[in-house]
Design an enzyme around this catalytic site. Structure first.
Site, short mmCIF file in Angstrom:
data_model
loop_
_atom_site.label_atom_id
_atom_site.label_comp_id
_atom_site.label_asym_id
_atom_site.label_seq_id
_atom_site.Cartn_x
_atom_site.Cartn_y
_atom_site.Cartn_z
CG ASP A 1 -17.93 42.58 1.71
OD1 ASP A 1 -16.96 41.85 2.01
OD2 ASP A 1 -17.77 43.78 1.34
CD GLU B 1 -8.23 40.53 2.09
OE1 GLU B 1 -8.48 39.63 1.26
OE2 GLU B 1 -9.10 41.27 2.58
#
Length: 291
Positions: free
Chosen positions: A66, A207
């Site tokens: 995304d 992340e």
């Protein structure tokens, strides 16, 4: 003697390398890479051509992220991406891979709002991406997502989870900040990672997580392959946003990014250099790209 394939008006996709040399990527194949200590490589792609180039360069996993909201649509964050947009780009990437007999494992992101209401909503959204060509879906968040992961896996949909900095909820996190720096936050991340593995997730993006913590989580997840982005070299694999690693994003590259177009003569060579650097342990360099 057969005639060569005629050129198309708007360019051609790269030819696939010889099929005998290309082993299709699958969940067992990813497990084999992990077992023998070979790093898994992943890049984002959003269209047929770049997906085909990444596959030809040897990238094992292609993520239709995304992140396209920011790099393709010019949005301020990923939160504005719709499921319909994600399905369109997954289908485009899947077509590109089919045209070149590609073998990469294809992941599709479930965008914000497409899996938050219920497990049933998540199933409908995931099915839409699978129908478009995804082999696996990715979703963000820990704790509350474990039941959703289990629900999807029980119904035959492989799941990649995502912990640490979760861009869909960046406003709740106070911005693009490293996650898991204090002891309590680190314990929470480790607990969520174990819960997601127990729920059936077979991949986990970490992340902007401290390198030591990411390496520890990786060791604790034998059945779930960690893919780092800004999480050091101790993960089972690495992912970068394609535009970042090609040096063509619209802003300053994050600390964890290396511009692989430097010294490369083509996009394919840059992607192949990424694959080589990850597998040899040259990227990431924890002294430069991690916390």
């Amino acid at each position: 003697m057969s005639n060569p394939t005629p050129a198309t008006p708007y360019g051609t996709l790269p030819a696939a390398s010889p099929l005998p040399a290309r082993k299709p990527v699958s969940l067992p194949r990813l497990a084999e890479l992990r077992e023998r200590g070979e790093k898994i490589t992943m890049l984002t792609a959003y269209d047929a051509t770049f997906a085909a180039v990444a596959d030809a360069a040897g990238v094992e996993c292609i993520l239709v992220g995304d992140s396209l909201g920011m790099v393709c649509q010019g949005l301020a964050s990923t939160a504005g991406v719709t499921l319909e947009t994600m399905a369109y780009h997954v289908e485009s990437v899947a077509r590109g891979l089919r045209r070149v007999q590609g073998t990469a494992w294809l992941l599709g992101d479930l965008p914000f709002g497409s899996y938050h209401e219920s497990k049933e909503q998540a199933m409908r959204s995931a099915a839409q991406l699978v129908h478009a060509g995804a082999h696996m879906i990715k979703l963000e968040g820990g704790d509350w997502t474990a039941d959703t992961v289990r629900f999807l896996v029980e119904r035959g949909i492989p799941v990649c989870a995502h912990l640490g900095l979760t861009p869909q909820t960046v406003h709740a996190l106070g911005g693009y900040r490293v996650q898991g720096r204090d002891d309590q936050a680190a314990l929470t991340l480790k607990r969520h990672a174990l819960e997601l593995q127990d729920a059936g997730a077979t991949m986990l993006v970490l992340e902007m997580v401290p390198a030591a913590l990411a390496a520890e989580i990786t060791q604790q997840l034998p059945r779930c392959h960690t893919i780092g982005i800004g999480a050091g070299k101790g993960t089972a694999g690495q992912v970068l946003v394609m535009h970042d690693m090609l040096g063509i994003n619209l802003g300053k590259n994050p600390k964890f990014v290396r511009n692989f177009m430097d010294g490369a003569s083509s996009v394919r060579e840059a992607m192949a250099n990424f694959v080589s650097a990850v597998k040899s342990g040259q990227f990431p360099d924890d002294s430069l790209h991690a916390w």
